[in-house]
Design a protein around this motif. Structure first.
Motif, mmCIF file in Angstrom:
data_model
loop_
_atom_site.group_PDB
_atom_site.id
_atom_site.type_symbol
_atom_site.label_atom_id
_atom_site.label_comp_id
_atom_site.label_asym_id
_atom_site.label_seq_id
_atom_site.Cartn_x
_atom_site.Cartn_y
_atom_site.Cartn_z
ATOM 1 N N TRP A 107 0.798 -1.228 0.000
ATOM 2 C CA TRP A 107 0.000 0.000 0.000
ATOM 3 C C TRP A 107 0.829 1.276 0.000
ATOM 4 C CZ3 TRP A 107 -4.928 -0.632 -1.101
ATOM 5 C CH2 TRP A 107 -5.561 -1.843 -0.799
ATOM 6 N N GLU A 111 -1.919 3.271 -1.963
ATOM 7 C CA GLU A 111 -2.892 4.091 -1.223
ATOM 8 C C GLU A 111 -2.742 5.584 -1.505
ATOM 9 O OE1 GLU A 111 -4.646 5.000 3.247
ATOM 10 O OE2 GLU A 111 -3.283 3.305 2.972
ATOM 11 N N HIS A 115 -5.645 7.899 -3.318
ATOM 12 C CA HIS A 115 -6.231 9.048 -2.619
ATOM 13 C C HIS A 115 -6.008 10.355 -3.386
ATOM 14 C CE1 HIS A 115 -7.078 6.319 0.470
ATOM 15 N NE2 HIS A 115 -6.147 6.614 1.350
ATOM 16 N N SER A 138 -2.882 8.289 4.810
ATOM 17 C CA SER A 138 -1.998 7.123 4.872
ATOM 18 C C SER A 138 -1.328 7.053 6.238
ATOM 19 C CB SER A 138 -0.940 7.195 3.766
ATOM 20 O OG SER A 138 -1.540 7.173 2.486
ATOM 21 N N TRP A 316 -11.956 2.178 3.357
ATOM 22 C CA TRP A 316 -10.576 2.431 3.757
ATOM 23 C C TRP A 316 -10.404 2.341 5.273
ATOM 24 C CZ3 TRP A 316 -6.587 2.404 0.472
ATOM 25 C CH2 TRP A 316 -6.850 2.589 -0.886
ATOM 26 N N TYR A 320 -9.210 -0.929 7.352
ATOM 27 C CA TYR A 320 -7.921 -0.980 8.039
ATOM 28 C C TYR A 320 -8.076 -1.321 9.515
ATOM 29 C CZ TYR A 320 -4.906 0.700 4.257
ATOM 30 O OH TYR A 320 -4.178 0.801 3.099
#
Length: 510
Positions: A107, A111, A115, A138, A316, A320
């Motif tokens: 990621w 990520e 984004h 992040s 997201w 997580y």
């Protein structure tokens, strides 16, 4: 092998292994049905329990900070004269490798690029605000909140193991709340939940690793990006990590953890130099401030009046938080195993701050290197499959083939380390807390978690992995709340006893 296992393992092994085998068979026999059912359960949980995940994870962060600042922090995880088993650099390497390895590599580019360019939290895609949000979120997803989840489980296990001589089982940490019931069916039920959550958490991470190795091979050598390739990758790595597991914790995992850190440091340093160095440093500094300024708002952001924004949070942040919770029995037990001899304050500050800072530097460096390519029209990294994003970024900078190969090696060693550590942890949890589970037990768990990773990829790809995680995390999150209250109760009683004895002051408790 079954006769050998029966003499060493508890009923937790057989129950959890049966659940794992049935899950794999379900995926083989009726893959579409498995995907539909897990998808429906995942949607129900994210829609109805998003608020719950946000609140409890923030509560875990606040609890860790409270313990650091309290007199509890001076208590040593062990006897007063116990010294740490591992040096500080090796300890940090083992924390990092076990806690985030494959995920951070997967990621670290994907990520921030997503984004920034395609799906920002609130900003317009490609805008200056989207750039800041891409790195800030992040940090949020991989920072203090993630490590607080790990730290809570690890601290609770280490405290009861090294301070009170309890077996290294999740159920044993709940004795102050449940009493002798932890030795009966209720305790076994708790351990089954913990072991199964661990299997799902590890299998998901292994699935991400296999998908990214396949992505790298596709990008570099045009090897098909298909399930059968990923299955071969899982099979090869399974053999390698089982060989590593057979060498024991101090040899296999220690050497691989150090190798991981050297490879990761080399790749990081290279990208920092050849990438947009000044921009990386400026954005790192700026987004640290943005993260600290907005962390409270992000911690409780749920967007109840905006369907689009709420879906982003579910896809997201909630994903997580569920991942870290499902992953925490494994990481927590492993961290506890290597942390004897440290004070609670030293332990918590090390677990919370050092890996978090490393993660921030990683995201700023690799995320900005990818975003810089997007901003200058050099490469549309965000349009690549997520498992290829890292390699697409490396290819646009000097020595792209060499660094991509290093990236593949890094993913492979993280893959082996995570799975290696997990076989030890699962073996420990299913042999009544044994610190040296037998090789047949570890090999059985190695095959189970690899089989689960393969079937999750087969039935739903990356979405299937995410579904399984969110489902497995919910029951264990309740156990984590119980662990937090149990730890506080026991620490309070011990501190009161020490004060009453007048042998220790608040600042000198060990």
């Amino acid at each position: 092998m079954a006769n050998g296992l029966s003499k060493k393992v508890t009923i937790v092994f057989w129950i959890t292994m049966a659940i794992a085998v049935l899950s794999v068979l379900w995926g083989v026999i009726a893959p579409n049905h498995l995907q539909e059912v897990t998808g429906a359960i995942r949607d129900f949980i994210t829609v109805n329990f998003g608020w719950y995940y946000l609140i409890i994870v923030t509560l875990f962060v606040l609890f860790c900070i409270f313990v650091i600042l309290s007199p509890f922090g001076a208590i040593k995880l062990g006897n007063p004269d116990d010294e740490p088993d591992y040096s500080m650099p090796t300890w940090f390497a083992m924390l990092f490798s076990a806690g985030m390895g494959i995920g951070l590599v997967f990621w670290g580019v994907a990520e921030p690029a997503s984004h920034f360019a395609t799906n920002p939290p609130t900003a317009e895609p490609g805008s200056t605000l989207a750039l800041r949000e891409s790195i800030k979120y992040s940090y949020f997803h991989w920072g203090i909140h993630a490590w607080a989840i790990y730290a809570l489980v690890a601290l609770t296990l280490a405290y009861f193991k090294y301070r009170h001589g309890a077996p290294g089982l999740i159920s044993a940490t709940l004795y102050p709340l449940l009493g002798d019931r932890v030795y009966g069916p209720l305790g076994k039920f708790i351990d089954v939940i913990a072991v199964f959550a661990t299997v799902i958490g590890v299998a998901t991470t292994l699935g991400f690793g296999a998908a990214q190795i396949n992505g790298g091979l596709t990008y570099l050598f045009n090897i098909p990006n298909e399930f059968w390739v990923q299955f071969i990758i899982i099979a090869i790595v399974t053999v390698l990590f089982m060989l590593s597991a057979s060498t024991g914790l101090s040899k296999g995992i220690k050497y691989l953890s150090n190798a991981n850190m050297y490879l990761a440091l080399a790749l990081f340093a290279f990208m920092l130099v050849v990438g947009p160095t000044l921009q990386i440093l400026n954005v790192f500094t700026d987004t640290i401030g943005a993260y600290l300024n907005d962390v409270l708002e992000m911690s409780f952001r749920l967007e109840p009046t905006s369907d689009h924004d709420r879906v982003w949070i579910q896809d997201w942040t909630i994903f997580y938080w569920a991942w870290w919770i499902a992953w925490s029995p494994f990481v927590g037990i492993f961290i506890a195993r290597v942390s004897r001899g440290r004070t609670i304050r030293e332990f918590l500050m090390g677990v919370l701050l050092v890996p978090t800072l490393i993660g921030f530097l990683w995201f700023a460096t690799f995320g900005m290197s990818a975003i810089n390519l997007e901003m200058n029209g050099i490469a549309a990294i965000s349009e690549l499959p997520m498992e290829q994003a890292l390699f697409g970024t490396l290819a646009e900078y000097p020595l792209g083939v060499i660094t991509s190969f290093i990236g593949l090696c890094l993913i492979g060693t993280f893959f082996i380390t995570s799975a290696d550590s997990a076989t030890f942890v699962l073996g420990m949890q299913s042999t009544n807390g044994s610190l040296n589970p037998s090789n047949p037990v570890k090999f059985s768990w190695g095959l189970a978690q690899s089989g689960m990773a393969a079937i999750l990829l087969f039935t739903g790809g990356l979405t299937g992995l995410q579904n399984a995680l969110i489902i497995a995390a919910l029951p264990f999150s309740i156990i984590m709340l119980m662990m937090m209250f149990s730890l506080y109760k026991s620490l309070s009683e011990e501190l009161a006893k020490l004060r009453k004895q007048k042998k220790y002051s608040n600042d000198d408790i060990s």
